[in-house]
Design a protein around this motif. Sequence first.
Motif, PDB file in Angstrom:
ATOM      1  N   ALA A 546     -19.688 -12.852  19.356  1.00  0.00           N
ATOM      2  CA  ALA A 546     -20.556 -13.309  18.265  1.00  0.00           C
ATOM      3  C   ALA A 546     -21.978 -12.893  18.569  1.00  0.00           C
ATOM      4  O   ALA A 546     -22.492 -13.134  19.667  1.00  0.00           O
ATOM      5  CB  ALA A 546     -20.463 -14.826  18.110  1.00  0.00           C
ATOM      6  N   ARG A 547     -22.598 -12.246  17.616  1.00  0.00           N
ATOM      7  CA  ARG A 547     -23.922 -11.692  17.893  1.00  0.00           C
ATOM      8  C   ARG A 547     -24.811 -11.833  16.672  1.00  0.00           C
ATOM      9  O   ARG A 547     -24.336 -12.070  15.563  1.00  0.00           O
ATOM     10  CB  ARG A 547     -23.811 -10.214  18.288  1.00  0.00           C
ATOM     11  CG  ARG A 547     -23.241  -9.296  17.212  1.00  0.00           C
ATOM     12  CD  ARG A 547     -23.008  -7.903  17.793  1.00  0.00           C
ATOM     13  NE  ARG A 547     -22.697  -6.907  16.787  1.00  0.00           N
ATOM     14  CZ  ARG A 547     -21.476  -6.570  16.400  1.00  0.00           C
ATOM     15  NH1 ARG A 547     -20.435  -7.190  16.929  1.00  0.00           N
ATOM     16  NH2 ARG A 547     -21.283  -5.632  15.495  1.00  0.00           N
ATOM     17  N   THR A 548     -26.089 -11.691  16.896  1.00  0.00           N
ATOM     18  CA  THR A 548     -27.044 -11.643  15.802  1.00  0.00           C
ATOM     19  C   THR A 548     -27.703 -10.284  15.829  1.00  0.00           C
ATOM     20  O   THR A 548     -27.689  -9.590  16.850  1.00  0.00           O
ATOM     21  CB  THR A 548     -28.101 -12.755  15.924  1.00  0.00           C
ATOM     22  OG1 THR A 548     -28.922 -12.748  14.750  1.00  0.00           O
ATOM     23  CG2 THR A 548     -28.991 -12.553  17.139  1.00  0.00           C
ATOM     24  N   LEU A 569     -22.417 -14.607  11.459  1.00  0.00           N
ATOM     25  CA  LEU A 569     -22.074 -14.491  10.046  1.00  0.00           C
ATOM     26  C   LEU A 569     -23.311 -14.206   9.196  1.00  0.00           C
ATOM     27  O   LEU A 569     -23.228 -13.525   8.174  1.00  0.00           O
ATOM     28  CB  LEU A 569     -21.390 -15.771   9.565  1.00  0.00           C
ATOM     29  CG  LEU A 569     -20.034 -16.068  10.220  1.00  0.00           C
ATOM     30  CD1 LEU A 569     -19.546 -17.457   9.834  1.00  0.00           C
ATOM     31  CD2 LEU A 569     -19.008 -15.015   9.841  1.00  0.00           C
ATOM     32  N   HIS A 570     -24.469 -14.702   9.635  1.00  0.00           N
ATOM     33  CA  HIS A 570     -25.690 -14.515   8.853  1.00  0.00           C
ATOM     34  C   HIS A 570     -26.129 -13.051   8.806  1.00  0.00           C
ATOM     35  O   HIS A 570     -26.840 -12.637   7.897  1.00  0.00           O
ATOM     36  CB  HIS A 570     -26.827 -15.367   9.434  1.00  0.00           C
ATOM     37  CG  HIS A 570     -28.081 -15.323   8.603  1.00  0.00           C
ATOM     38  ND1 HIS A 570     -29.118 -14.475   8.881  1.00  0.00           N
ATOM     39  CD2 HIS A 570     -28.435 -15.993   7.477  1.00  0.00           C
ATOM     40  CE1 HIS A 570     -30.071 -14.632   7.982  1.00  0.00           C
ATOM     41  NE2 HIS A 570     -29.676 -15.548   7.118  1.00  0.00           N
ATOM     42  N   ARG A 571     -25.697 -12.244   9.764  1.00  0.00           N
ATOM     43  CA  ARG A 571     -26.109 -10.839   9.780  1.00  0.00           C
ATOM     44  C   ARG A 571     -25.288 -10.001   8.805  1.00  0.00           C
ATOM     45  O   ARG A 571     -25.563  -8.823   8.600  1.00  0.00           O
ATOM     46  CB  ARG A 571     -25.969 -10.260  11.188  1.00  0.00           C
ATOM     47  CG  ARG A 571     -24.531 -10.111  11.638  1.00  0.00           C
ATOM     48  CD  ARG A 571     -24.406  -9.650  13.084  1.00  0.00           C
ATOM     49  NE  ARG A 571     -23.031  -9.609  13.509  1.00  0.00           N
ATOM     50  CZ  ARG A 571     -22.205  -8.592  13.276  1.00  0.00           C
ATOM     51  NH1 ARG A 571     -22.637  -7.536  12.652  1.00  0.00           N
ATOM     52  NH2 ARG A 571     -20.959  -8.630  13.686  1.00  0.00           N
ATOM     53  N   ARG A 572     -24.258 -10.598   8.198  1.00  0.00           N
ATOM     54  CA  ARG A 572     -23.357  -9.831   7.339  1.00  0.00           C
ATOM     55  C   ARG A 572     -23.961  -9.619   5.952  1.00  0.00           C
ATOM     56  O   ARG A 572     -25.013 -10.160   5.636  1.00  0.00           O
ATOM     57  CB  ARG A 572     -21.990 -10.509   7.287  1.00  0.00           C
ATOM     58  CG  ARG A 572     -21.357 -10.498   8.670  1.00  0.00           C
ATOM     59  CD  ARG A 572     -20.100 -11.309   8.809  1.00  0.00           C
ATOM     60  NE  ARG A 572     -19.725 -11.358  10.219  1.00  0.00           N
ATOM     61  CZ  ARG A 572     -18.918 -10.483  10.818  1.00  0.00           C
ATOM     62  NH1 ARG A 572     -18.379  -9.499  10.114  1.00  0.00           N
ATOM     63  NH2 ARG A 572     -18.652 -10.585  12.095  1.00  0.00           N
ATOM     64  N   ASP A 573     -23.274  -8.822   5.156  1.00  0.00           N
ATOM     65  CA  ASP A 573     -23.892  -8.347   3.925  1.00  0.00           C
ATOM     66  C   ASP A 573     -23.832  -9.330   2.764  1.00  0.00           C
ATOM     67  O   ASP A 573     -24.849  -9.674   2.172  1.00  0.00           O
ATOM     68  CB  ASP A 573     -23.280  -7.002   3.509  1.00  0.00           C
ATOM     69  CG  ASP A 573     -21.757  -6.972   3.643  1.00  0.00           C
ATOM     70  OD1 ASP A 573     -21.142  -8.052   3.725  1.00  0.00           O
ATOM     71  OD2 ASP A 573     -21.191  -5.870   3.673  1.00  0.00           O
ATOM     72  N   ARG A 607     -22.663 -11.599  -3.814  1.00  0.00           N
ATOM     73  CA  ARG A 607     -24.026 -12.124  -3.686  1.00  0.00           C
ATOM     74  C   ARG A 607     -24.543 -11.827  -2.272  1.00  0.00           C
ATOM     75  O   ARG A 607     -23.847 -12.073  -1.284  1.00  0.00           O
ATOM     76  CB  ARG A 607     -24.028 -13.629  -3.926  1.00  0.00           C
ATOM     77  CG  ARG A 607     -25.417 -14.270  -3.951  1.00  0.00           C
ATOM     78  CD  ARG A 607     -25.306 -15.795  -3.868  1.00  0.00           C
ATOM     79  NE  ARG A 607     -24.306 -16.338  -4.770  1.00  0.00           N
ATOM     80  CZ  ARG A 607     -24.517 -16.613  -6.048  1.00  0.00           C
ATOM     81  NH1 ARG A 607     -25.697 -16.399  -6.577  1.00  0.00           N
ATOM     82  NH2 ARG A 607     -23.530 -17.112  -6.792  1.00  0.00           N
ATOM     83  N   VAL A 608     -25.767 -11.308  -2.172  1.00  0.00           N
ATOM     84  CA  VAL A 608     -26.354 -11.083  -0.853  1.00  0.00           C
ATOM     85  C   VAL A 608     -26.808 -12.403  -0.251  1.00  0.00           C
ATOM     86  O   VAL A 608     -27.055 -13.375  -0.965  1.00  0.00           O
ATOM     87  CB  VAL A 608     -27.550 -10.104  -0.911  1.00  0.00           C
ATOM     88  CG1 VAL A 608     -27.084  -8.697  -1.229  1.00  0.00           C
ATOM     89  CG2 VAL A 608     -28.586 -10.573  -1.913  1.00  0.00           C
TER      90      VAL A 608
END
Length: 864
Positions: A546-548, A569-573, A607-608
């Motif tokens: 898990a990474r940012t 998960l926040h780094r995803r599109d 949605r982004v």
Amino acid sequence: MDVILTHENTDFDALASLLGASKLFPAAIPVLPRRINRNGRAFLALYDTELPFIDPDDLPRRRKISRAILVDTQSLTTLKGMGRDLQVDIIDHHELDRELPPSWTFSGETLGATTTLLIEEISARALKLTWVEATLLLLGIYEDTGSLSYQATSARDVRAAAWLLDQGARLDVVNEFLHHPLAPEQRELYERLLEQSETHEIKGHTIIVAWAKAPEFSEEISTLAHKLRELLEPSALFVIVALDDGKRVQLVARSTTDDIDVSVVAKRFDGGGHKRAAAALIRRRPLPAVREELLRLLPEIVQPSATVAQVMSLGVQTLSPQNTVADAAERMQRTGHEGYPVVAEENVIGLLTRRAVDRALQFKMTGAPVTQVMEAGSVTVNIHDSVTHLQQTMIESGWGQIPVVQDGQVVGVATRTDLIALWGAPPQTSQRGDVVALLEQALAEPALALIRHISREARALGFVPYFVGGLVRDLLLGSSIVDVDLVIEGDAIALARRLADDLGGRATTHKRFGTAKWLLSPRVWQRVAGDIPHESLPPSVDFATARTEFYTHPTALPQVERSSIKQDLHRRDFTINTLALRLDPDHWGELLDFYGGEADLQDNVIRVLHSLSFVDDPTRMLRAARLESRLGFHLDPRSEELIADGLPLLKRVSGDRIRHELEQLFAEPEPERALHRLDELGVLTSIHPGLRYDKWLETKWGAFRTDLQPKIWGLEQKDSFFLYLALLAYRLNGEELEELIARLKVKHDDAEDLRLLPNLKNSLPQLGRARRPSAVYHLLQHYPARVLAAVWVAAGRKRLRQRLLRYQTEWRLVETELGGDDLKEMGLKPGPLFGQLLSALRDARLNGKVSSREEEEAFLEKLL
């Protein structure tokens, strides 16, 4: 003339916003307000010469003000020179609180500080800052977010602060001015306010009202309110100060919760502000009357805080003192619960946690009563208690699950997870059973056994494994799982190596990204799944830590750091790609949804995650169109707007990355649907102005899949990209084609074949007029089969397609029976004549003039 303005009684966020806006709008003049807070005045006294501000009295005379940019405020301060046709643009970190006149605009988002909004754009434009400018901007963020500690602080505020530190902002200066000592008269008033403060409990909220008389006071009061709030930590604070012998009363209000909108209170006293910060200057009313009216208003304005009833789980399961550790362990294994209240005669006497059970099992205490290992105590909350009380009870008791009582009966339990869900983290999904069923249906039995084994090994190392992103999305949409990709909250490389050591196979790793691939051998499947056939099972399992990710500048490749699953998960599109499925034994099948992905999945929405998503990575525009077409979803309006705003950034993305996205798009079953969307969004022409989608291209791409027979043309799967690209570029001229090849950094072999298209297109009239097969042969012999295939699809005339097809299937295969050795035997010496003679022989064969060796020999003698 354009000016930049902010509110009176200017704090550091307003002052910093003036500076930030002046960097983004260099033609506009940043005008200081007439009243600036004491700390701000002190900062300007030292650093004014390093900053672009001017006093309102120093504005150029007789120049009309045509535009005003308001920062950190939504109220216009009038200046000489403003006309009725004034254009006003608001930039604020609070929601718009009214309808605007036609010539006014608003832009902003709810963040900790307005300065953050401006810094994001400054960093995106790579504008330079001096250390003084960076320090003032950092003061703006730190003051309005309580040094990044207030509840309204967002991750974007933190990232903006970090960027400013990289630009040279000095924390020693920030600390000096944030904690500037109070002047003697401020200190005296502060102590009186503290002494004359009263606490009110209203609908579950703690509200403090402080009042004092200060007839000679001339400093701002907001600084004192800030210090009182930090000291007392109420849900809301109201400071009332009588000035000028009671002729004026200043009201300053601060809130830490959306349940208390202090701007509503201020408006009742003809003031204004925002939900969390507001003020009013009240004339001709004595302080006691203002205080009494405020106390009457508060019950009307304060909304109830969340109560235990809103977050608890009903139907709690309990244990009795007679239950054993073994009983509790079996129940925990079956239900997945983390703890149980222990109840005797309807009274809570303790709490048994999973940790206590695990320790008891280690010491072989399976037959011991739960009373021996539970946490003893009678800790409960009432169903009508506030969540704040629940939180305090957890802190004081150390219990993670608090029994909830009503009328003396235990009716439920409230857990840490319930609080986390209330604060915005994912709740325990009510669909867990359904998700588990989908998971077990989507995985083949041996693969399921393998995942469970990985899950147990991860728990032994203290790690948590997850399925994430597109795999979970497709699982919820009913698709089966083919490839096994896991994200590990922990160390993915260590887990992969341990599995390979224990079960066999081989682990390959990539330390920089924290990823590993476990190559599975027959021995692995034998040990995990016994004799179940595994030929159709995945040959490997991919692990990722898990990474940012963070971007040093727009369109850059991301920098990677190890992190939590939420940040991963926040780094995803897109939100639908942020779902995660927890796979550790105690939480098997638990769905994590931090960003509303499940709701968007149900609503068929792409949605982004945030407004800078396409700035961080503009190639997400291509991915959005690809997902829309594959899933039959649609972009939400805001994401479409962000694509339109981000189109210019595509020019800064490397050709390799654009080409890779096109390769992915061309691999879709019907790529023309996604290409059509890219054309609508303006992405296609942003890649190259000559590219377009129309009925012709739609027809030709469809014909490529339905009419073209790969075996006839000797095509492989890898040629699909070339053929789609060739048809897309077919109508470009030579110069435009070269531009496209350079823009996409097309690979050498593909580029060379694309360059042949214009020549072949120019030869088509000759091909149509050719009467003999030999003429067709000479026109086409130097072109690779896939170039011919592209033109066969693109050609509109039946005659042209027939000749291309006959060349590919017949004429190119024609060979002469006589060869070079035969010519030598006839006494001819090798040289250019050999080629001419053999070519003439082939032409004769193609045109039907000769059909045997004897006829070839006779034809050759005649030629000689």
